[in-house]
Design a protein around this motif. Structure first.
Motif, mmCIF file in Angstrom:
data_model
loop_
_atom_site.group_PDB
_atom_site.id
_atom_site.type_symbol
_atom_site.label_atom_id
_atom_site.label_comp_id
_atom_site.label_asym_id
_atom_site.label_seq_id
_atom_site.Cartn_x
_atom_site.Cartn_y
_atom_site.Cartn_z
ATOM 1 N N THR A 165 0.843 -1.184 0.000
ATOM 2 C CA THR A 165 0.000 0.000 0.000
ATOM 3 C C THR A 165 0.880 1.237 0.000
ATOM 4 O O THR A 165 1.650 1.453 0.937
ATOM 5 N N MET A 166 0.794 2.012 -1.067
ATOM 6 C CA MET A 166 1.552 3.255 -1.145
ATOM 7 C C MET A 166 0.876 4.291 -0.252
ATOM 8 O O MET A 166 -0.354 4.350 -0.174
ATOM 9 N N PRO A 167 1.676 5.122 0.424
ATOM 10 C CA PRO A 167 1.098 6.194 1.234
ATOM 11 C C PRO A 167 0.277 7.143 0.359
ATOM 12 O O PRO A 167 0.542 7.305 -0.827
ATOM 13 N N ASP A 168 -0.725 7.771 0.962
ATOM 14 C CA ASP A 168 -1.568 8.718 0.221
ATOM 15 C C ASP A 168 -0.715 9.766 -0.474
ATOM 16 O O ASP A 168 0.183 10.360 0.129
ATOM 17 N N GLY A 169 -0.984 9.963 -1.749
ATOM 18 C CA GLY A 169 -0.285 10.985 -2.517
ATOM 19 C C GLY A 169 1.059 10.555 -3.079
ATOM 20 O O GLY A 169 1.661 11.290 -3.848
ATOM 21 N N ALA A 170 1.552 9.382 -2.704
ATOM 22 C CA ALA A 170 2.859 8.917 -3.188
ATOM 23 C C ALA A 170 2.681 8.078 -4.448
ATOM 24 O O ALA A 170 1.780 7.241 -4.527
ATOM 25 N N VAL A 171 3.519 8.323 -5.424
ATOM 26 C CA VAL A 171 3.529 7.541 -6.657
ATOM 27 C C VAL A 171 4.984 7.313 -7.058
ATOM 28 O O VAL A 171 5.863 8.091 -6.698
ATOM 29 N N LEU A 172 5.233 6.250 -7.769
ATOM 30 C CA LEU A 172 6.557 6.014 -8.339
ATOM 31 C C LEU A 172 6.548 6.545 -9.764
ATOM 32 O O LEU A 172 5.646 6.240 -10.539
ATOM 33 N N ARG A 173 7.539 7.343 -10.103
ATOM 34 C CA ARG A 173 7.705 7.870 -11.456
ATOM 35 C C ARG A 173 9.096 7.529 -11.938
ATOM 36 O O ARG A 173 9.981 7.245 -11.137
ATOM 37 N N MET A 174 9.319 7.593 -13.212
ATOM 38 C CA MET A 174 10.655 7.350 -13.727
ATOM 39 C C MET A 174 11.042 8.464 -14.670
ATOM 40 O O MET A 174 10.200 9.121 -15.264
ATOM 41 N N ALA A 175 12.349 8.662 -14.749
ATOM 42 C CA ALA A 175 12.920 9.597 -15.708
ATOM 43 C C ALA A 175 13.990 8.831 -16.469
ATOM 44 O O ALA A 175 14.683 7.991 -15.905
ATOM 45 N N LEU A 176 14.111 9.094 -17.735
ATOM 46 C CA LEU A 176 15.121 8.430 -18.557
ATOM 47 C C LEU A 176 16.180 9.442 -18.948
ATOM 48 O O LEU A 176 15.860 10.549 -19.386
#
Length: 147
Positions: free
Chosen positions: A129-140
Motif C-alpha cells: 500500500t503506497m502512502p496517500d499521494g505517493a507515486v513512483l515515477r521514472m525519468a530516462l
C-alpha cells in the motif's frame, strides 16, 4: 547494517566509484576511498538487503536494461507520462519493491514516516500500500551511468 547497492548491482552498478563521503584524516580532507564494487551505502539490515537481492533486484536489472535500449533514441532527459508506459517488459511488483527498498536504504527515516509501507515490504505481502499521494515515477537519461 549491510552494503546496500543503490541502484542494484543487477542494473549495472558494479563499476569504479569514488566515495562522496568527505573524510578527515591527519587534518587532511579527502573524498574517501575509490571502490570497484559499485555505489553502496550501509542503509539496510541483512534481512532486508537479502530480501531485495534474492527477490527483486534481478527484475529491476532486467527493467533497467530494457529501458537503456528504449532511452538510446532520446537525446535528452525524458520524463515519460504514466500513460502510455514505455514499451518494455517488466515485472511491476518486483521492480517497484526493488525501488522502494532502495529508497528505504537511502532514506532511513522513511521507516518512521511510512511504517505501513515498511511493514508491507519486510513481510513480503502480495499487495503493498503506497502512502496517500505517493507515486513512483521514472525519468530516462541517455547515459549508461544513470539508472
Amino acid at each position: 547494517m549491510t552494503r546496500a547497492h543503490v541502484p542494484p548491482q543487477a542494473a549495472g552498478n558494479q563499476g569504479k566509484v569514488i566515495s562522496a563521503t568527505v573524510r578527515i584524516h591527519d587534518q587532511r580532507r579527502s573524498n574517501g576511498r575509490p571502490t570497484t564494487v559499485g555505489m553502496w551505502l550501509r542503509g539496510l539490515c541483512g534481512d532486508c538487503n537479502s530480501l531485495a537481492g534474492a527477490n527483486c533486484d534481478a527484475a529491476y536489472g532486467d527493467f533497467a536494461n530494457e529501458l537503456k535500449t528504449y532511452a538510446r533514441v532520446r537525446p535528452h532527459l525524458y520524463l515519460p507520462g504514466p500513460d502510455p508506459a514505455p514499451p518494455v517488459r517488466l515485472a511491476p511488483g518486483r521492480v517497484a519493491r526493488s525501488i522502494l527498498i532502495g529508497m528505504f536504504a537511502t532514506t532511513p527515516h522513511l521507516r518512521v514516516l511510512f511504517p505501513g509501507l515498511a511493514s508491507d515490504l519486510c513481510e513480503r505481502r502480495d499487495h503493498i500500500t503506497m502512502p496517500d499521494g505517493a507515486v513512483l515515477r521514472m525519468a530516462l537519461y541517455p547515459l549508461s551511468a544513470c539508472f
